[in-house]
Design an enzyme around this catalytic site. Structure first.
Site, PDB file in Angstrom:
ATOM      1  N   HIS A   1     -25.217 -19.440  -4.145  1.00 38.39           N
ATOM      2  CA  HIS A   1     -24.868 -20.639  -3.376  1.00 38.39           C
ATOM      3  C   HIS A   1     -23.435 -21.006  -3.737  1.00 38.39           C
ATOM      4  O   HIS A   1     -23.161 -21.371  -4.881  1.00 38.39           O
ATOM      5  CB  HIS A   1     -25.832 -21.783  -3.720  1.00 38.39           C
ATOM      6  CG  HIS A   1     -27.261 -21.459  -3.413  1.00 38.39           C
ATOM      7  ND1 HIS A   1     -27.821 -21.678  -2.178  1.00 38.39           N
ATOM      8  CD2 HIS A   1     -28.240 -20.897  -4.171  1.00 38.39           C
ATOM      9  CE1 HIS A   1     -29.092 -21.273  -2.186  1.00 38.39           C
ATOM     10  NE2 HIS A   1     -29.368 -20.791  -3.390  1.00 38.39           N
TER      11      HIS A   1
ATOM     12  N   ASP B   1     -29.452 -16.267  -8.012  1.00 37.87           N
ATOM     13  CA  ASP B   1     -29.728 -17.589  -7.428  1.00 37.87           C
ATOM     14  C   ASP B   1     -28.778 -18.631  -8.040  1.00 37.87           C
ATOM     15  O   ASP B   1     -29.172 -19.747  -8.358  1.00 37.87           O
ATOM     16  CB  ASP B   1     -31.201 -18.005  -7.602  1.00 37.87           C
ATOM     17  CG  ASP B   1     -31.570 -19.216  -6.738  1.00 37.87           C
ATOM     18  OD1 ASP B   1     -30.738 -19.650  -5.910  1.00 37.87           O
ATOM     19  OD2 ASP B   1     -32.696 -19.734  -6.908  1.00 37.87           O
TER      20      ASP B   1
ATOM     21  N   HIS C   1     -36.088 -14.543  -5.024  1.00 37.61           N
ATOM     22  CA  HIS C   1     -36.528 -15.050  -6.333  1.00 37.61           C
ATOM     23  C   HIS C   1     -38.055 -15.086  -6.560  1.00 37.61           C
ATOM     24  O   HIS C   1     -38.654 -16.117  -6.777  1.00 37.61           O
ATOM     25  CB  HIS C   1     -35.927 -16.426  -6.631  1.00 37.61           C
ATOM     26  CG  HIS C   1     -35.919 -17.406  -5.478  1.00 37.61           C
ATOM     27  ND1 HIS C   1     -37.018 -17.662  -4.708  1.00 37.61           N
ATOM     28  CD2 HIS C   1     -34.921 -18.180  -4.991  1.00 37.61           C
ATOM     29  CE1 HIS C   1     -36.702 -18.560  -3.792  1.00 37.61           C
ATOM     30  NE2 HIS C   1     -35.433 -18.883  -3.922  1.00 37.61           N
TER      31      HIS C   1
ATOM     32  N   PHE D   1     -32.765 -29.175  -8.144  1.00 39.58           N
ATOM     33  CA  PHE D   1     -33.201 -27.872  -8.635  1.00 39.58           C
ATOM     34  C   PHE D   1     -32.004 -26.927  -8.743  1.00 39.58           C
ATOM     35  O   PHE D   1     -31.101 -26.972  -7.913  1.00 39.58           O
ATOM     36  CB  PHE D   1     -34.178 -27.247  -7.636  1.00 39.58           C
ATOM     37  CG  PHE D   1     -35.506 -27.943  -7.531  1.00 39.58           C
ATOM     38  CD1 PHE D   1     -36.490 -27.748  -8.488  1.00 39.58           C
ATOM     39  CD2 PHE D   1     -35.790 -28.772  -6.449  1.00 39.58           C
ATOM     40  CE1 PHE D   1     -37.732 -28.359  -8.376  1.00 39.58           C
ATOM     41  CE2 PHE D   1     -37.035 -29.388  -6.325  1.00 39.58           C
ATOM     42  CZ  PHE D   1     -38.008 -29.186  -7.289  1.00 39.58           C
ATOM     43  N   GLY D   2     -32.030 -26.038  -9.748  1.00 35.24           N
ATOM     44  CA  GLY D   2     -31.079 -24.926  -9.745  1.00 35.24           C
ATOM     45  C   GLY D   2     -30.157 -24.890 -10.943  1.00 35.24           C
ATOM     46  O   GLY D   2     -29.843 -25.914 -11.548  1.00 35.24           O
TER      47      GLY D   2
ATOM     48  N   ARG E   1     -21.604 -23.325  -2.041  1.00 36.83           N
ATOM     49  CA  ARG E   1     -21.429 -24.775  -1.820  1.00 36.83           C
ATOM     50  C   ARG E   1     -20.300 -25.160  -0.884  1.00 36.83           C
ATOM     51  O   ARG E   1     -20.061 -26.341  -0.680  1.00 36.83           O
ATOM     52  CB  ARG E   1     -21.243 -25.534  -3.152  1.00 36.83           C
ATOM     53  CG  ARG E   1     -22.352 -25.329  -4.164  1.00 36.83           C
ATOM     54  CD  ARG E   1     -23.696 -25.736  -3.650  1.00 36.83           C
ATOM     55  NE  ARG E   1     -24.711 -25.749  -4.712  1.00 36.83           N
ATOM     56  CZ  ARG E   1     -25.997 -25.500  -4.496  1.00 36.83           C
ATOM     57  NH1 ARG E   1     -26.436 -25.230  -3.270  1.00 36.83           N
ATOM     58  NH2 ARG E   1     -26.850 -25.558  -5.494  1.00 36.83           N
TER      59      ARG E   1
ATOM     60  N   ASP F   1     -32.940 -20.297   3.001  1.00 36.55           N
ATOM     61  CA  ASP F   1     -33.111 -20.520   1.559  1.00 36.55           C
ATOM     62  C   ASP F   1     -32.746 -21.942   1.133  1.00 36.55           C
ATOM     63  O   ASP F   1     -31.841 -22.570   1.668  1.00 36.55           O
ATOM     64  CB  ASP F   1     -32.285 -19.542   0.733  1.00 36.55           C
ATOM     65  CG  ASP F   1     -32.608 -19.680  -0.741  1.00 36.55           C
ATOM     66  OD1 ASP F   1     -33.778 -19.510  -1.097  1.00 36.55           O
ATOM     67  OD2 ASP F   1     -31.713 -20.016  -1.530  1.00 36.55           O
TER      68      ASP F   1
HETATM   69 ZN   LIG Z   1     -34.521 -20.360  -2.814  1.00 31.41          ZN
END
Ligand SMILES: [Zn+2]
Length: 417
Positions: free
Chosen positions: A61, A304, A231, A322-323, A63, A151
């Site tokens: 990601h 991820d 994932h 999350f993440g 962003r 996603d």
């Molecule tokens: Zn995901």
């Protein structure tokens, strides 16, 4: 760019290449493999090091556009090469999402301008990732997407997902699913198990993932399309992918390093850097993911990489996003944890990600792009999140000592160390 890489241990499983020799890159392309004088070309001494086809992280990601305070295409690209990745595939959940060709064009051109790593955009499955109507998939394909995914969110609507599989088949694009039945996971913040009970946090059951994998596999069989599980984190999902492969379905799967190095025990101190989706799972799930990586059920390791601004991760556990970031720790975590032959590791980080995404000719051969990852398998090193090239700092691996490091990413003959 010209470069002579001397005395490296070349490993390219797709070409059965496994030899200590030289690679000569001229004008950004591999010119020759084998002992070479090189002439006036700059030399990279790879004695004692592995030289592999460029590592490709197919789940990041970046962003941008929309949340540049957390990451940009430029800083994400810098984190990628710092972690040994010469290429990344960028998930579409930006603001606005990559659901139309103008956003795809923007990502492609901004990456060319500012990212040291190659960036391949993934398009959204549905408009605004709302799960209601299909996004402009054909037009995004023309603009350069290499797969489709919503996603961050799953496609809950089975009819829409079937149509996405059918449509993507026309372009031979993989359909990448974030597998999560949102009715089962509703309001959950961590894995449902003994720890969630003890901590008093709402759980996300393993069944939220495996039940969607099961539905999707049935639709994959129905449509004969290319389906990729993002994932993968649970034992039952690993088992189902294994069975679907045995039946010849066009299915592939990836695992993220945190899902084979940490369990839900890591949440014990309410550390928001242990909050991700899918969540850290049980010992049994971790063992199943590792088994899947060993036996070929799981095709790829993908980070991820999910940067978040520190202010958000400082919120209480329930409210934090999350993440975690992952581009700079993925290789070290995988080599420290998995006891697999180097050829298998190169498959997981390079050969198979390329096979899934089919972005371009890939590997070490005459005429290929000079994209290589150089590894020092014996190197012990400490990850210091303060030194990260990412704009964000949300990693649970700060201070970890890892063994095995990507010491350089070479992109088109240009060395990033
Ligand atoms: Zn995901």
């Amino acid at each position: 760019m010209n470069l002579l890489i001397k005395n490296g241990h070349l490993v390219d499983p797709a070409r059965k290449l496994d030899a200590v020799t030289d690679v000569l890159i001229r004008d950004g392309k591999v010119r020759s493999i084998g002992k070479s004088g090189g002439g006036d070309v700059p030399v990279y001494d790879a004695t004692g090091l592995i030289v592999a086809p460029g590592f490709f992280d197919i789940h990041v990601h970046l962003r941008e556009p929309g949340t540049e305070e957390a990451e940009t295409i430029a800083t994400g690209g810098q984190a990628a090469v710092a972690g040994g990745f010469t290429a990344v595939a960028a998930m579409p959940n930006t603001k606005p999402p990559n659901d139309n060709p103008s956003i795809t064009h923007y990502i492609v051109s901004e990456a060319r301008r500012s990212s040291p790593a190659r960036v391949f955009p993934i398009g959204a499955i549905s408009k605004e990732q709302k799960g209601e109507t299909l996004a402009e998939i054909g037009e995004m394909y023309e603009a350069g997407i290499v797969g489709i995914s919503d996603d961050g969110k799953p496609v809950m609507n089975g009819q829409l997902f079937r149509r996405a599989l059918e449509y993507a088949r026309m372009f031979d694009l993989p359909v990448i699913q974030h597998c999560e039945d949102q009715y089962l996971s509703k309001d959950g913040v961590m894995h449902e198990g003994a720890y969630s009970t003890r901590l008093g946090l709402k759980g996300i059951p393993a069944a939220a993932e495996s039940s969607m994998v099961s539905r999707d596999l049935i639709l994959t069989e129905l449509t004969n399309s290319k389906y990729h599980v993002a994932h993968l984190s649970t034992r039952r999902a690993v088992e189902m992918v294994r069975e679907a492969k045995a039946r010849g379905f066009r299915v592939s799967a990836e695992a993220s390093p945190h899902h084979f190095t940490l369990t839900d025990a890591a949440v014990a101190e309410y550390d928001t850097n242990a909050k991700m989706n899918p969540p850290l799972r049980s010992d049994e799930d971790v063992a199943a993911v590792i088994k899947g990586l060993e036996d070929g059920t799981i095709d790829a390791i993908a980070s991820d990489h999910a940067p978040h601004h520190i202010n958000l991760k400082m919120l209480e556990f329930d409210r934090a996003p999350f993440g975690i970031t992952g581009l700079e720790t993925a290789v070290g975590l995988a080599f420290s944890t998995l006891k697999l032959p180097i050829t298998r590791m190169v498959e997981l980080f390079s050969t198979n990600p390329q096979r899934i995404m089919k972005v371009k000719p890939w590997g070490i051969f005459e005429g290929s792009d000079g994209d290589l990852t150089v590894l020092d398998l014996g190197r012990s090193w400490k990850f210091d999140v303060k030194q990260s090239r990412s704009k964000s700092r949300n990693s649970p691996f700060d201070g970890w000592t890892l063994k095995g490091k990507a010491v350089a990413a070479i992109v088109g003959g240009r060395v990033y160390e």
